[in-house]
Design an enzyme around this catalytic site. Structure first.
Site, PDB file in Angstrom:
ATOM      1  CB  THR A  12      38.286  28.222  19.106  1.00 35.40           C
ATOM      2  OG1 THR A  12      39.555  27.643  19.458  1.00 35.40           O
ATOM      3  CG2 THR A  12      37.194  27.164  19.243  1.00 35.40           C
ATOM      4  CB  SER A  15      40.456  37.252  17.250  1.00 31.07           C
ATOM      5  OG  SER A  15      39.628  36.413  18.034  1.00 31.07           O
ATOM      6  CE1 TYR A 161      49.561  30.373  25.657  1.00 28.50           C
ATOM      7  CE2 TYR A 161      51.865  29.715  25.500  1.00 28.50           C
ATOM      8  CZ  TYR A 161      50.620  29.866  24.922  1.00 28.50           C
ATOM      9  OH  TYR A 161      50.429  29.500  23.616  1.00 28.50           O
TER      10      TYR A 161
END
Length: 251
Positions: A12, A15, A161
């Site tokens: 995943t 990008s 985060y």
């Protein structure tokens, strides 16, 4: 390292060309592993260009543009992989949402945005992968989650985060005990500061004196560790959070 031909890996968060996920795809493809990658908000032509690059290594490759913050993202992704390539035996959760937040600006939306992608999507992908894996009666599966070394020292200015990545470290360790009887290993990797598309010259200048090996980490450094954990040579390693930081000094 043992080759893993005829295996399928989900990666995943691939990008852009300079990211850790792209380096992982390249490394696994070089080992004969078919690749299914996800991306989100990439430049229009990049996913197809990258897919063709992986295919030229002699493996199959497919991809999907998907917002992993969707509540059903884990189902859509695993269904798509199975339809296009077959059921995967390697799951690498590399996608992450990260927005700076300190005690003055942390709010519910910032926390939720980090939770949806970093915690919920990763956790649901892991467990749905395991459920389908068990129904198919497979063996020797791999789950590898990316974390960020938040337990090694403070990371001020990144509260949301840090909280979400800490959850993934804890989740990975407990999940590993549940999935070990199925033959699925579960590990997490902290790649340390890595020179990807987010890093500016100012950040590099700040980090370099803290890197005793004389350079900042590269995406390929993380990819080598993850490729090892995906291999048969790592079949006895599970429940670990591996800090691959080149001796990065937090002092």
């Amino acid at each position: 390292m043992t080759q893993l031909h005829h295996q399928i890996a989900i990666v995943t968060g691939a990008s852009n060309d300079r990211g850790i996920a792209a380096a992982i795809c390249r490394r696994l493809a070089a080992q004969g592993i078919d690749i299914f990658f996800t991306y989100w908000k990439s430049e229009a032509s990049w996913p197809n260009t990258f897919q063709q690059e992986i295919i030229r290594q002699g493996v199959r490759c497919a991809s999907i543009e998907i917002d992993l913050s969707r509540i059903d993202a884990h189902l859509l992704l695993l269904d798509s992989v199975s339809e296009q390539l077959g059921f995967p035996t390697i799951l690498i959760n590399c996608a992450a949402h990260s927005i700076d937040s300190n005690y003055m600006d942390l709010d519910a939306k910032t926390l939720d945005d980090h939770y949806y992608t970093n915690v919920r999507a990763t956790s649901l992908l892991c467990v749905e992968f395991a459920r389908r894996y068990e129904r198919l009666n497979l063996s020797s599966g791999r789950i590898i989650n990316l974390t960020s070394g938040q337990a090694l020292g403070p990371m001020p200015g990144n509260l949301a985060y840090v909280a979400s990545k800490a959850a993934i470290s804890a989740f990975s360790q407990s999940l590993s005990a549940e999935l070990a009887p199925l033959g699925i290993t579960v590990n997490a990797v902290n790649p340390g500061p890595t020179d990807t598309n987010w890093m500016t010259d100012e950040i590099r200048d700040h980090l370099l004196p803290k890197c005793p090996m004389g350079r900042i980490g590269l995406p390929e450094d993380a990819a080598r560790v993850i490729a090892f954990l995906a291999s048969e040579d790592a079949c006895w390693i599970t429940g670990q959070v591996i800090h691959s930081e080149g001796g990065f000094y937090r002092g």
